[in-house]
Design a protein around this motif. Structure first.
Motif, PDB file in Angstrom:
ATOM      1  N   GLY A  38       0.790  -1.223   0.000  1.00 34.04           N
ATOM      2  CA  GLY A  38       0.000   0.000   0.000  1.00 34.04           C
ATOM      3  C   GLY A  38       0.821   1.271   0.000  1.00 34.04           C
ATOM      4  O   GLY A  38       0.285   2.344   0.188  1.00 34.04           O
ATOM      5  N   SER A  39       2.116   1.163  -0.184  1.00 36.09           N
ATOM      6  CA  SER A  39       3.011   2.321  -0.279  1.00 36.09           C
ATOM      7  C   SER A  39       2.951   3.267   0.913  1.00 36.09           C
ATOM      8  O   SER A  39       2.639   4.453   0.781  1.00 36.09           O
ATOM      9  N   PRO A  40       3.257   2.782   2.139  1.00 35.50           N
ATOM     10  CA  PRO A  40       3.358   3.702   3.268  1.00 35.50           C
ATOM     11  C   PRO A  40       4.472   4.717   3.017  1.00 35.50           C
ATOM     12  O   PRO A  40       5.346   4.491   2.181  1.00 35.50           O
ATOM     13  N   THR A  41       4.442   5.822   3.715  1.00 35.07           N
ATOM     14  CA  THR A  41       5.381   6.922   3.482  1.00 35.07           C
ATOM     15  C   THR A  41       6.544   6.869   4.463  1.00 35.07           C
ATOM     16  O   THR A  41       6.342   6.845   5.671  1.00 35.07           O
ATOM     17  N   PHE A  42       7.773   6.866   3.934  1.00 34.78           N
ATOM     18  CA  PHE A  42       8.961   6.902   4.772  1.00 34.78           C
ATOM     19  C   PHE A  42       9.239   8.336   5.186  1.00 34.78           C
ATOM     20  O   PHE A  42       9.155   9.255   4.390  1.00 34.78           O
ATOM     21  N   ASN A  43       9.577   8.527   6.466  1.00 41.33           N
ATOM     22  CA  ASN A  43       9.878   9.843   7.017  1.00 41.33           C
ATOM     23  C   ASN A  43      11.250   9.760   7.682  1.00 41.33           C
ATOM     24  O   ASN A  43      11.395   9.086   8.689  1.00 41.33           O
ATOM     25  N   ASN A  44      12.247  10.420   7.131  1.00 45.53           N
ATOM     26  CA  ASN A  44      13.580  10.386   7.736  1.00 45.53           C
ATOM     27  C   ASN A  44      13.839  11.594   8.632  1.00 45.53           C
ATOM     28  O   ASN A  44      14.956  11.833   9.033  1.00 45.53           O
ATOM     29  N   LEU A  45      12.810  12.352   8.978  1.00 45.64           N
ATOM     30  CA  LEU A  45      12.977  13.533   9.816  1.00 45.64           C
ATOM     31  C   LEU A  45      12.578  13.290  11.261  1.00 45.64           C
ATOM     32  O   LEU A  45      12.818  14.118  12.113  1.00 45.64           O
ATOM     33  N   ASP A  46      11.957  12.172  11.558  1.00 44.20           N
ATOM     34  CA  ASP A  46      11.367  11.930  12.864  1.00 44.20           C
ATOM     35  C   ASP A  46      12.265  11.044  13.729  1.00 44.20           C
ATOM     36  O   ASP A  46      11.986   9.876  13.928  1.00 44.20           O
TER      37      ASP A  46
ATOM     38  N   GLY B  21      14.231   7.895  11.514  1.00 44.68           N
ATOM     39  CA  GLY B  21      13.470   7.244  10.463  1.00 44.68           C
ATOM     40  C   GLY B  21      12.209   6.610  11.001  1.00 44.68           C
ATOM     41  O   GLY B  21      12.196   6.033  12.082  1.00 44.68           O
ATOM     42  N   SER B  22      11.154   6.730  10.224  1.00 46.25           N
ATOM     43  CA  SER B  22       9.887   6.120  10.601  1.00 46.25           C
ATOM     44  C   SER B  22       9.098   5.845   9.329  1.00 46.25           C
ATOM     45  O   SER B  22       9.416   6.355   8.262  1.00 46.25           O
ATOM     46  N   GLU B  23       8.082   5.039   9.454  1.00 44.69           N
ATOM     47  CA  GLU B  23       7.196   4.733   8.339  1.00 44.69           C
ATOM     48  C   GLU B  23       5.797   5.164   8.739  1.00 44.69           C
ATOM     49  O   GLU B  23       5.347   4.898   9.857  1.00 44.69           O
ATOM     50  N   GLN B  24       5.100   5.862   7.860  1.00 46.13           N
ATOM     51  CA  GLN B  24       3.757   6.345   8.142  1.00 46.13           C
ATOM     52  C   GLN B  24       2.742   5.474   7.402  1.00 46.13           C
ATOM     53  O   GLN B  24       2.775   5.371   6.177  1.00 46.13           O
ATOM     54  N   PHE B  25       1.855   4.819   8.169  1.00 42.38           N
ATOM     55  CA  PHE B  25       0.809   3.968   7.622  1.00 42.38           C
ATOM     56  C   PHE B  25      -0.530   4.687   7.751  1.00 42.38           C
ATOM     57  O   PHE B  25      -0.762   5.403   8.721  1.00 42.38           O
ATOM     58  N   ASP B  26      -1.437   4.454   6.801  1.00 36.87           N
ATOM     59  CA  ASP B  26      -2.726   5.158   6.832  1.00 36.87           C
ATOM     60  C   ASP B  26      -3.761   4.529   7.758  1.00 36.87           C
ATOM     61  O   ASP B  26      -4.825   5.072   7.962  1.00 36.87           O
ATOM     62  N   GLY B  27      -3.478   3.374   8.308  1.00 29.19           N
ATOM     63  CA  GLY B  27      -4.388   2.749   9.261  1.00 29.19           C
ATOM     64  C   GLY B  27      -5.416   1.829   8.650  1.00 29.19           C
ATOM     65  O   GLY B  27      -6.192   1.208   9.362  1.00 29.19           O
TER      66      GLY B  27
END
Length: 90
Positions: free
Chosen positions: A34-42, A45-51
């Motif tokens: 589902g192409s979660p969004t990678f965030n390298n600012l938090d 590194g973290s991955e953002q899932f839509d739930g």
């Protein structure tokens, strides 16, 4: 034990859909859907899932079906009643 860490490039490069186990055994991995969004600012590194449509499925995971512990850090952008952070369909 399985250890995945979006803040370490040996576990996740920042692109693609595979997250690798960096535990001493290092024989498992997670495939992201589902192409979660990678965030390298938090915090590294973290991955953002839509739930709902974004998730990961583990392969060769050392987790038993009857007894295991899941531990993780997360940052909620919002909260609704009965949020399910981690689940299993088995």
């Amino acid at each position: 034990t399985m250890w995945i860490d979006f803040g370490q490039t040996t576990s996740y490069s920042g692109t693609g859909n595979t997250v690798y186990d960096i535990s001493p055994a290092a024989d498992a991995y997670i495939t992201l859907y589902g192409s979660p969004t990678f965030n390298n600012l938090d915090g590294g590194g973290s991955e953002q899932f839509d739930g709902s449509t974004q998730y990961g499925i583990g392969t060769n995971t050392p987790l038993a079906l009857t007894a295991y512990t899941k531990s993780f850090w997360f940052k909620l952008a919002g909260y609704t009643f009965n949020n399910n952070i981690v689940s299993s369909n088995s």
